[in-house]
Design a protein around this motif. Structure first.
Motif, PDB file in Angstrom:
ATOM      1  N   VAL A  85      -3.013  -0.240  -1.685  1.00 21.27           N
ATOM      2  CA  VAL A  85      -2.097  -0.984  -2.551  1.00 21.27           C
ATOM      3  C   VAL A  85      -0.652  -0.807  -2.098  1.00 21.27           C
ATOM      4  O   VAL A  85       0.121  -1.778  -2.030  1.00 21.27           O
ATOM      5  N   GLY A  86      -0.266   0.414  -1.783  1.00 19.65           N
ATOM      6  CA  GLY A  86       1.107   0.648  -1.338  1.00 19.65           C
ATOM      7  C   GLY A  86       1.422  -0.103  -0.065  1.00 19.65           C
ATOM      8  O   GLY A  86       2.502  -0.698   0.066  1.00 19.65           O
ATOM      9  N   PHE A  87       0.492  -0.091   0.878  1.00 17.67           N
ATOM     10  CA  PHE A  87       0.710  -0.805   2.132  1.00 17.67           C
ATOM     11  C   PHE A  87       0.858  -2.309   1.890  1.00 17.67           C
ATOM     12  O   PHE A  87       1.648  -2.989   2.557  1.00 17.67           O
ATOM     13  N   THR A  88       0.107  -2.843   0.928  1.00 18.46           N
ATOM     14  CA  THR A  88       0.066  -4.284   0.684  1.00 18.46           C
ATOM     15  C   THR A  88       1.229  -4.776  -0.176  1.00 18.46           C
ATOM     16  O   THR A  88       1.555  -5.971  -0.163  1.00 18.46           O
ATOM     17  N   ASP A 105      -8.303 -12.642   2.332  1.00 24.61           N
ATOM     18  CA  ASP A 105      -8.354 -11.244   2.786  1.00 24.61           C
ATOM     19  C   ASP A 105      -9.798 -10.792   2.949  1.00 24.61           C
ATOM     20  O   ASP A 105     -10.741 -11.481   2.562  1.00 24.61           O
ATOM     21  N   VAL A 106      -9.968  -9.635   3.569  1.00 24.24           N
ATOM     22  CA  VAL A 106     -11.287  -9.010   3.702  1.00 24.24           C
ATOM     23  C   VAL A 106     -11.321  -7.826   2.758  1.00 24.24           C
ATOM     24  O   VAL A 106     -10.498  -6.907   2.851  1.00 24.24           O
ATOM     25  N   SER A 107     -12.279  -7.848   1.849  1.00 22.26           N
ATOM     26  CA  SER A 107     -12.385  -6.829   0.818  1.00 22.26           C
ATOM     27  C   SER A 107     -13.824  -6.325   0.776  1.00 22.26           C
ATOM     28  O   SER A 107     -14.503  -6.288   1.801  1.00 22.26           O
ATOM     29  N   ALA A 108     -14.276  -5.915  -0.396  1.00 19.28           N
ATOM     30  CA  ALA A 108     -15.574  -5.267  -0.502  1.00 19.28           C
ATOM     31  C   ALA A 108     -16.326  -5.724  -1.745  1.00 19.28           C
ATOM     32  O   ALA A 108     -15.725  -6.121  -2.749  1.00 19.28           O
ATOM     33  N   LEU A 109     -17.640  -5.642  -1.681  1.00 20.97           N
ATOM     34  CA  LEU A 109     -18.483  -5.911  -2.832  1.00 20.97           C
ATOM     35  C   LEU A 109     -18.317  -4.825  -3.890  1.00 20.97           C
ATOM     36  O   LEU A 109     -17.884  -3.721  -3.592  1.00 20.97           O
ATOM     37  N   VAL A 122     -13.622   1.269  -1.620  1.00 20.94           N
ATOM     38  CA  VAL A 122     -13.920   0.009  -2.306  1.00 20.94           C
ATOM     39  C   VAL A 122     -13.052  -0.145  -3.542  1.00 20.94           C
ATOM     40  O   VAL A 122     -12.486  -1.218  -3.796  1.00 20.94           O
ATOM     41  N   THR A 123     -12.914   0.898  -4.332  1.00 12.12           N
ATOM     42  CA  THR A 123     -12.067   0.841  -5.524  1.00 12.12           C
ATOM     43  C   THR A 123     -10.639   0.468  -5.142  1.00 12.12           C
ATOM     44  O   THR A 123     -10.000  -0.373  -5.787  1.00 12.12           O
ATOM     45  N   ALA A 124     -10.145   1.081  -4.077  1.00 12.60           N
ATOM     46  CA  ALA A 124      -8.787   0.781  -3.617  1.00 12.60           C
ATOM     47  C   ALA A 124      -8.683  -0.642  -3.085  1.00 12.60           C
ATOM     48  O   ALA A 124      -7.665  -1.326  -3.279  1.00 12.60           O
ATOM     49  N   SER A 125      -9.727  -1.111  -2.424  1.00 16.06           N
ATOM     50  CA  SER A 125      -9.721  -2.479  -1.895  1.00 16.06           C
ATOM     51  C   SER A 125      -9.677  -3.508  -3.020  1.00 16.06           C
ATOM     52  O   SER A 125      -8.959  -4.511  -2.931  1.00 16.06           O
ATOM     53  N   ALA A 127      -8.389  -3.017  -5.957  1.00 15.88           N
ATOM     54  CA  ALA A 127      -7.033  -2.957  -6.514  1.00 15.88           C
ATOM     55  C   ALA A 127      -6.063  -3.738  -5.637  1.00 15.88           C
ATOM     56  O   ALA A 127      -5.136  -4.394  -6.135  1.00 15.88           O
ATOM     57  N   MET A 128      -6.255  -3.690  -4.331  1.00 11.17           N
ATOM     58  CA  MET A 128      -5.445  -4.493  -3.410  1.00 11.17           C
ATOM     59  C   MET A 128      -5.623  -5.986  -3.700  1.00 11.17           C
ATOM     60  O   MET A 128      -4.644  -6.744  -3.741  1.00 11.17           O
ATOM     61  N   ASP A 129      -6.864  -6.398  -3.924  1.00 12.01           N
ATOM     62  CA  ASP A 129      -7.123  -7.803  -4.267  1.00 12.01           C
ATOM     63  C   ASP A 129      -6.385  -8.199  -5.541  1.00 12.01           C
ATOM     64  O   ASP A 129      -5.816  -9.294  -5.635  1.00 12.01           O
ATOM     65  N   ASP A 130      -6.413  -7.322  -6.526  1.00 12.83           N
ATOM     66  CA  ASP A 130      -5.735  -7.611  -7.790  1.00 12.83           C
ATOM     67  C   ASP A 130      -4.233  -7.785  -7.580  1.00 12.83           C
ATOM     68  O   ASP A 130      -3.599  -8.646  -8.211  1.00 12.83           O
TER      69      ASP A 130
END
Length: 301
Positions: A85-88, A105-109, A122-125, A127-130
Motif C-alpha cells: 500500500v505504501g509503495f502504491t 493491476d495484478v493481484s490475488a484471489l 494476499v491481504t496486502a495485495s 488492500a492495494m486494490d482498494d
C-alpha cells in the motif's frame, strides 16, 4: 498512451510485447532502462526510476489513458502493508490527479473468504486494490492463482536433485496459472477503451493440481523422476532468511501459504470463461517453458 510498470519482469515484459504488437504507443517506467531489450527501447518512451516515486509516476502518468500496475517484489521490506500500500500510494494520487482513465493491476484471489484477513501478501495485495479503486478510476484487478512460473525458482534443485519443495501437503489441490495468460488478459484490457467501472477478473488456470500431480507432469515431460517434498515451515523460514528475506516478509509468505492450504483460492467456481481466459495447462507450460529452461542450463536432471 499506455503506461506499463515493471516492464522487465516476468509478466511486465510480456505485456509490453503484446501492446507493442498492437501498434499502440507505450511508455514504461524502468529503474534500469538498459535491462530492456534493444528493440523494445527503440519503440517505447522510457521514464527512468521507481514507480513508487511520486515524481516518477507524475511524469509517467501525465497524458496516460491506461496504466498497467504491477508491484515489484521487495523481499527485504520491513512491513508487508507498507511494501504494497505504501509503495502504491504515490501512484494512486497521480492516477487521481492526472485523470488516468483505466488501470489494470495484478493481484490475488481470496477477497471475501474467511482466510483473506490473515493471508500475508494476499491481504496486502487486496488492500492495494482498494487504494487504487478509491481513486475512482475505471479498474480491473486481475486476481490470479499461484503462478506456474514459480516452479522456475527451483530449477536448480529440479535439475540437480530431482526434487522441489514447499510447505503445502503433497495431495492438496491448488489453482495454478501461467504468467503468459495473465499478460495476455492484461494487454487485452489495456487495449480495450470501452470498459468502465471496477471489477475483479479471476485468473484460475484451466485445472486444479496437487504438488504430487505437478511432480508427475514434470517427470513425464522431462523424462526423468522428479518428486515433491513437503518441508516444515521452519525449514522454509531458514531458506528464505538465508536468501535475505526480512522477518516480516517471511511471516507474510508463511501466512499466505497457510491461507491457501485452508481454502483461500477455492471460493470461485471455475467456468468456461475462466478456461478461455487462462487456457495454458501445466503440461503445456512444462513443454514450452520448463523443458527449454532445463536444456538451457545444461544437461537434463
Amino acid at each position: 498512451m499506455i503506461v506499463i510498470t515493471a516492464p522487465t519482469g516476468n509478466i511486465g515484459h510480456q505485456v509490453v510485447d503484446h501492446v507493442l504488437a498492437a501498434g499502440e504507443p507505450v511508455r514504461v517506467i524502468a529503474r534500469d532502462p538498459a535491462r530492456l531489450p534493444a528493440d523494445v527501447r527503440e519503440r517505447v518512451e522510457v521514464v527512468q526510476g521507481s514507480h513508487g516515486d511520486a515524481r516518477v509516476v507524475a511524469q509517467a502518468f501525465d497524458g496516460a489513458d491506461a496504466v498497467f500496475w504491477l508491484l515489484p517484489s521487495d523481499p527485504r521490506a520491513a512491513d508487508v502493508d507498507e511494501s504494497f500500500v505504501g509503495f502504491t500510494r504515490p501512484a494512486a494520487e497521480a492516477m487521481r490527479g492526472l485523470g488516468v482513465e483505466r488501470v489494470v493491476d495484478v493481484s490475488a484471489l481470496g477477497r471475501g473468504t474467511p482466510q483473506a484477513g490473515r493471508a500475508g501478501h494476499v491481504t496486502a495485495s487486496l488492500a492495494m486494490d482498494d487504494l487504487i479503486a478509491g481513486t475512482g478510476v475505471a479498474f480491473r484487478a486481475l486476481t490470479a492463482a499461484g503462478f506456474m512460473d514459480n516452479v522456475l525458482r527451483q530449477l536448480r534443485t529440479i535439475k540437480e536433485q530431482g526434487l522441489f519443495f514447499d510447505v503445502i501437503p503433497p495431495d492438496r489441490e491448488l489453482r495454478v496459472v501461467a504468467t503468459r495468460d495473465i499478460a495476455a488478459v492484461a494487454a487485452r484490457l489495456l487495449l480495450d477503451t470501452t470498459w468502465t467501472g471496477q471489477e475483479e477478473i479471476p485468473l484460475l488456470g484451466p485445472e486444479n493440481l496437487s504438488y504430487n500431480d505437478i511432480a508427475a507432469v514434470i517427470s513425464d515431460v522431462l523424462g526423468t523422476s522428479v518428486q515433491y517434498e513437503q518441508i516444515p515451515a521452519q525449514a522454509l523460514t531458514e531458506r528464505l532468511t538465508a536468501r535475505g528475506m526480512s522477518g516480516a516478509m517471511v511471516q507474510s509468505m508463511l501466512d499466505m501459504l497457510a491461507a491457501k492450504e485452508s481454502g483461500l483460492d477455492d471460493a470461485i467456481v471455475r467456468t468456461p470463461r475462466h478456461v478461455i481466459d487462462t487456457p495454458t495447462t501445466f503440461r503445456q507450460w512444462c513443454e514450452e517453458v520448463l523443458k527449454p529452461a532445463v536444456h538451457a542450463t545444461g544437461r537434463q536432471p
